[in-house]
Design a protein around this motif. Structure first.
Motif, PDB file in Angstrom:
ATOM      1  N   HIS A 112      40.217   6.960   6.887  1.00 45.74           N
ATOM      2  CA  HIS A 112      40.673   7.910   7.908  1.00 45.74           C
ATOM      3  C   HIS A 112      40.432   9.341   7.424  1.00 45.74           C
ATOM      4  O   HIS A 112      40.643   9.641   6.246  1.00 45.74           O
ATOM      5  N   LEU A 113      40.000  10.189   8.336  1.00 47.72           N
ATOM      6  CA  LEU A 113      39.862  11.622   8.047  1.00 47.72           C
ATOM      7  C   LEU A 113      40.615  12.380   9.129  1.00 47.72           C
ATOM      8  O   LEU A 113      40.437  12.107  10.315  1.00 47.72           O
ATOM      9  N   ASP A 114      41.459  13.326   8.687  1.00 49.86           N
ATOM     10  CA  ASP A 114      42.290  14.052   9.640  1.00 49.86           C
ATOM     11  C   ASP A 114      42.090  15.552   9.433  1.00 49.86           C
ATOM     12  O   ASP A 114      42.337  16.061   8.338  1.00 49.86           O
ATOM     13  N   ASP A 115      41.646  16.228  10.475  1.00 52.52           N
ATOM     14  CA  ASP A 115      41.440  17.674  10.413  1.00 52.52           C
ATOM     15  C   ASP A 115      42.801  18.359  10.534  1.00 52.52           C
ATOM     16  O   ASP A 115      43.472  18.223  11.566  1.00 52.52           O
ATOM     17  N   THR A 116      43.225  19.066   9.473  1.00 50.02           N
ATOM     18  CA  THR A 116      44.555  19.692   9.515  1.00 50.02           C
ATOM     19  C   THR A 116      44.448  21.223   9.560  1.00 50.02           C
ATOM     20  O   THR A 116      45.379  21.922   9.181  1.00 50.02           O
ATOM     21  N   GLY A 117      43.317  21.729  10.001  1.00 48.80           N
ATOM     22  CA  GLY A 117      43.152  23.187  10.060  1.00 48.80           C
ATOM     23  C   GLY A 117      42.157  23.626   9.015  1.00 48.80           C
ATOM     24  O   GLY A 117      40.959  23.389   9.150  1.00 48.80           O
ATOM     25  N   ASP A 118      42.677  24.240   7.931  1.00 46.89           N
ATOM     26  CA  ASP A 118      41.783  24.670   6.848  1.00 46.89           C
ATOM     27  C   ASP A 118      41.342  23.499   5.978  1.00 46.89           C
ATOM     28  O   ASP A 118      40.391  23.610   5.205  1.00 46.89           O
ATOM     29  N   MET A 119      42.081  22.399   6.089  1.00 44.20           N
ATOM     30  CA  MET A 119      41.856  21.267   5.177  1.00 44.20           C
ATOM     31  C   MET A 119      41.513  20.000   5.969  1.00 44.20           C
ATOM     32  O   MET A 119      41.786  19.904   7.156  1.00 44.20           O
ATOM     33  N   VAL A 120      40.953  19.044   5.245  1.00 45.93           N
ATOM     34  CA  VAL A 120      40.768  17.699   5.795  1.00 45.93           C
ATOM     35  C   VAL A 120      41.577  16.749   4.922  1.00 45.93           C
ATOM     36  O   VAL A 120      41.431  16.746   3.688  1.00 45.93           O
ATOM     37  N   LEU A 121      42.460  15.992   5.565  1.00 53.62           N
ATOM     38  CA  LEU A 121      43.261  14.997   4.847  1.00 53.62           C
ATOM     39  C   LEU A 121      42.534  13.661   4.926  1.00 53.62           C
ATOM     40  O   LEU A 121      42.198  13.198   6.023  1.00 53.62           O
ATOM     41  N   LEU A 122      42.302  13.091   3.753  1.00 59.14           N
ATOM     42  CA  LEU A 122      41.504  11.862   3.676  1.00 59.14           C
ATOM     43  C   LEU A 122      42.362  10.693   3.221  1.00 59.14           C
ATOM     44  O   LEU A 122      43.226  10.843   2.360  1.00 59.14           O
ATOM     45  N   ASP A 123      42.142   9.535   3.816  1.00 57.94           N
ATOM     46  CA  ASP A 123      42.739   8.275   3.356  1.00 57.94           C
ATOM     47  C   ASP A 123      41.597   7.372   2.929  1.00 57.94           C
ATOM     48  O   ASP A 123      40.583   7.300   3.631  1.00 57.94           O
ATOM     49  N   ALA A 124      41.804   6.645   1.832  1.00 61.69           N
ATOM     50  CA  ALA A 124      40.732   5.754   1.381  1.00 61.69           C
ATOM     51  C   ALA A 124      41.327   4.518   0.722  1.00 61.69           C
ATOM     52  O   ALA A 124      42.403   4.571   0.117  1.00 61.69           O
ATOM     53  N   GLU A 125      40.593   3.420   0.845  1.00 61.07           N
ATOM     54  CA  GLU A 125      41.030   2.175   0.210  1.00 61.07           C
ATOM     55  C   GLU A 125      40.115   1.851  -0.967  1.00 61.07           C
ATOM     56  O   GLU A 125      38.942   2.241  -0.986  1.00 61.07           O
TER      57      GLU A 125
END
Ligand SMILES: Cc1cc2nc3c(=O)[nH]c(=O)nc-3n(C[C@H](O)[C@H](O)[C@H](O)COP(=O)(O)O)c2cc1C
Length: 197
Positions: A112-125
Motif C-alpha cells: 500500500h502507498l498512501d499520499d499524505t501531503g509532503d510524504m508517502v506512507l508505505l506498507d510492505a510485506e
C-alpha cells in the motif's frame, strides 16, 4: 503465527536501516526509518522526491538492510560510491539490490502507498529474507538517552538552551521508541532538571 522475521522489531519503534531498490542497471540506496505496527508488515514514511521512493514505486519491491553501525547509514547517504551490491536471484524481489556483506536482509513487496501531503506512507510485506547472522537494529533512543544524561549534568552551566535541547530529545525518543525505558528515563531527567531550576 506466521514467521515474518520481524521478531527483533519492537512494535512502533523506528529503526534506521539502509534501503536498496531498483536493479542492476540503476541502484537506489539511502538511509530510512522503518517500523512495524502489527509485527507482520513494515511501514516507512518517505519524502516525495526521494529517488529511493521512485525506485520502490517503479519496482514495487525493495530490500531492507538492517545495520548495526551508523557509519553505514552515513555511507548510504553521502558515500554511495563506496558501497557494493549483490542482486537477489530468485523470489518476488528477484533483481533487487542488497548491500554486499550485510549480515541479514529482508526482501519487501509494497502492499500500500498512501499520499499524505509532503510524504508517502508505505506498507510492505516480507517476501524473502537471508541471514548470515542477525544484526542488532539501530534505534536512535539509546544514543540519544546517553547524550541526554550527559546534557542533564550541564543544564546548570549552559542554562535554558540545554533544557530546550533536553525537551527536544524527549520528543524524539518518544517518537522513535514509544513506551520504552529510554522514554521513561529521559522524562525523569527533564523533570529533575526543571524542578531544580
Ligand atoms: C538515519 C536517517 C534516517 C532517515 N530517514 C528518513 C525517512 O524515514 N524518510 C525520508 O524520507 N528520509 C529519511 N532520511 C533522509 C534521506 O535518507 C535523504 O533525504 C536521502 O538523501 C534520500 O535519498 P534519495 O533521494 O536518493 O532517496 C533519513 C536520513 C538518515 C541519515
Amino acid at each position: 503465527m506466521k514467521d515474518t522475521c520481524l521478531h527483533a522489531f519492537h512494535r512502533h519503534w523506528i529503526y534506521e536501516v539502509v534501503i536498496t531498490a531498483g536493479n542492476v542497471d540503476r541502484v537506489a540506496v539511502g538511509p530510512f526509518g522503518m517500523w512495524t505496527d502489527d509485527g507482520m508488515t513494515l511501514k516507512g514514511s518517505f519524502f516525495k522526491g526521494s529517488s529511493t521512493l521512485q525506485a520502490i514505486e517503479a519496482h514495487r519491491c525493495f530490500v531492507v538492510n538492517p545495520v548495526d553501525d551508523p557509519v553505514v547509514l552515513h555511507a548510504a547517504l553521502n558515500r554511495r560510491d563506496s558501497l557494493e551490491f549483490e542482486f537477489l536471484s530468485s523470489g518476488d524481489a528477484a533483481g533487487c539490490p542488497v548491500l554486499a556483506g550485510i549480515p541479514s536482509w529482508l526482501a519487501m513487496r509494497v502492499t500500500h502507498l498512501d499520499d499524505t501531503g509532503d510524504m508517502v506512507l508505505l506498507d510492505a510485506e516480507v517476501v524473502g529474507h537471508g541471514a548470515i547472522h542477525s544484526a542488532p537494529l539501530v534505534n536512535r533512543a539509546k544514543g540519544l538517552f546517553l547524550e541526554s544524561l550527559v546534557l542533564s549534568t550541564r543544564c546548570a552551566l549552559i542554562g535554558q538552551a540545554a533544557v530546550e535541547q533536553l525537551r527536544e530529545n524527549v520528543r524524539v525518543i518518544a517518537k522513535v521508541a514509544p513506551g520504552s525505558r529510554y522514554e521513561k528515563a529521559v522524562r525523569e531527567l527533564l523533570a529533575l532538571v526543571t524542578e531544580s531550576r
